[in-house]
Scaffold this active site. Structure first.
Site, PDB file in Angstrom:
ATOM      1  N   HIS A 175       0.863  -1.183   0.000  1.00  0.00           N
ATOM      2  CA  HIS A 175       0.000   0.000   0.000  1.00  0.00           C
ATOM      3  C   HIS A 175       0.897   1.229   0.000  1.00  0.00           C
ATOM      4  O   HIS A 175       2.007   1.206   0.554  1.00  0.00           O
ATOM      5  CB  HIS A 175      -0.881   0.026   1.246  1.00  0.00           C
ATOM      6  CG  HIS A 175      -1.894  -1.067   1.303  1.00  0.00           C
ATOM      7  ND1 HIS A 175      -2.971  -1.023   2.150  1.00  0.00           N
ATOM      8  CD2 HIS A 175      -2.003  -2.238   0.629  1.00  0.00           C
ATOM      9  CE1 HIS A 175      -3.700  -2.098   1.998  1.00  0.00           C
ATOM     10  NE2 HIS A 175      -3.124  -2.868   1.075  1.00  0.00           N
ATOM     11  N   GLU A 207       0.834   3.896   1.716  1.00  0.00           N
ATOM     12  CA  GLU A 207       1.211   4.330   3.071  1.00  0.00           C
ATOM     13  C   GLU A 207       2.349   3.482   3.633  1.00  0.00           C
ATOM     14  O   GLU A 207       3.275   4.008   4.245  1.00  0.00           O
ATOM     15  CB  GLU A 207       0.003   4.239   4.030  1.00  0.00           C
ATOM     16  CG  GLU A 207      -1.162   5.112   3.639  1.00  0.00           C
ATOM     17  CD  GLU A 207      -2.201   4.412   2.775  1.00  0.00           C
ATOM     18  OE1 GLU A 207      -3.361   4.828   2.813  1.00  0.00           O
ATOM     19  OE2 GLU A 207      -1.850   3.438   2.057  1.00  0.00           O
ATOM     20  N   CYS A 222      -6.583   1.996   5.563  1.00  0.00           N
ATOM     21  CA  CYS A 222      -7.171   0.738   6.023  1.00  0.00           C
ATOM     22  C   CYS A 222      -6.591   0.413   7.407  1.00  0.00           C
ATOM     23  O   CYS A 222      -5.724   1.131   7.917  1.00  0.00           O
ATOM     24  CB  CYS A 222      -6.854  -0.375   5.028  1.00  0.00           C
ATOM     25  SG  CYS A 222      -5.093  -0.800   4.961  1.00  0.00           S
ATOM     26  N   CYS A 226      -2.676   0.033   7.379  1.00  0.00           N
ATOM     27  CA  CYS A 226      -1.947   1.301   7.271  1.00  0.00           C
ATOM     28  C   CYS A 226      -2.164   2.194   8.496  1.00  0.00           C
ATOM     29  O   CYS A 226      -1.236   2.855   8.956  1.00  0.00           O
ATOM     30  CB  CYS A 226      -2.336   2.016   5.992  1.00  0.00           C
ATOM     31  SG  CYS A 226      -1.858   1.073   4.522  1.00  0.00           S
TER      32      CYS A 226
END
Length: 149
Positions: free
Chosen positions: A53, A55, A83, A86
């Protein structure tokens, strides 16, 4: 909290680049004051790794670059509400402020879903501002997934 418009514009460019590369158009930036330290977009498909991801990428790279255990002097900007994965990484790395753009009703974990920072056992809670340029980022994601279906 004051939003840095130049950083938001950079988030847009990165999200569009992700879309061009057939990645889910999500981007993230780690900044200290107004200086971008590291930026990235999702690479889950390209890398065949569901943990890549945006992040996670910027947090890992900022930690390596700064050689610090915590990012308590830094802010993170994300194009989508983080999410649970993260949000937990943001908490564990003690990022000072979180700015996010589009809300994620399905998988978000800040104002939706798990609400990671509202838990008593949350490691650290950053200052949070959400809904920045939400219309642009929400539409970008809707358009991307419409093409996929």
């Amino acid at each position: 909290m004051i939003v840095n418009k130049k950083i938001i514009e950079e988030l847009k460019k990165l999200a569009l680049k992700a879309k061009e590369n057939d990645e889910v158009p999500i981007s993230a930036i780690i900044a200290k004051k107004d200086k971008i330290i590291f930026s990235a977009y999702n690479t889950c498909h390209k890398s065949n790794n569901p943990l890549n991801h945006a992040e996670m990428i910027v947090i890992n790279n900022a930690l390596k670059k700064t050689k610090k255990k915590f990012l308590d002097e830094f802010d993170i900007y994300t194009s989508l509400e983080p999410c649970a994965l993260c949000a937990s990484a943001i908490s564990f790395s003690r990022i000072k402020r979180l700015y996010f753009c589009a809300y994620d009703i399905k998988f978000g974990a800040i104002t939706n879903g798990a609400k990671i920072f509202n838990k008593k056992n949350s490691m650290f809670r950053p200052k949070i501002m959400g809904g920045i340029e939400e219309k642009f980022f929400s539409q970008l994601l809707k358009d991307f997934f419409k093409l996929k279906r």
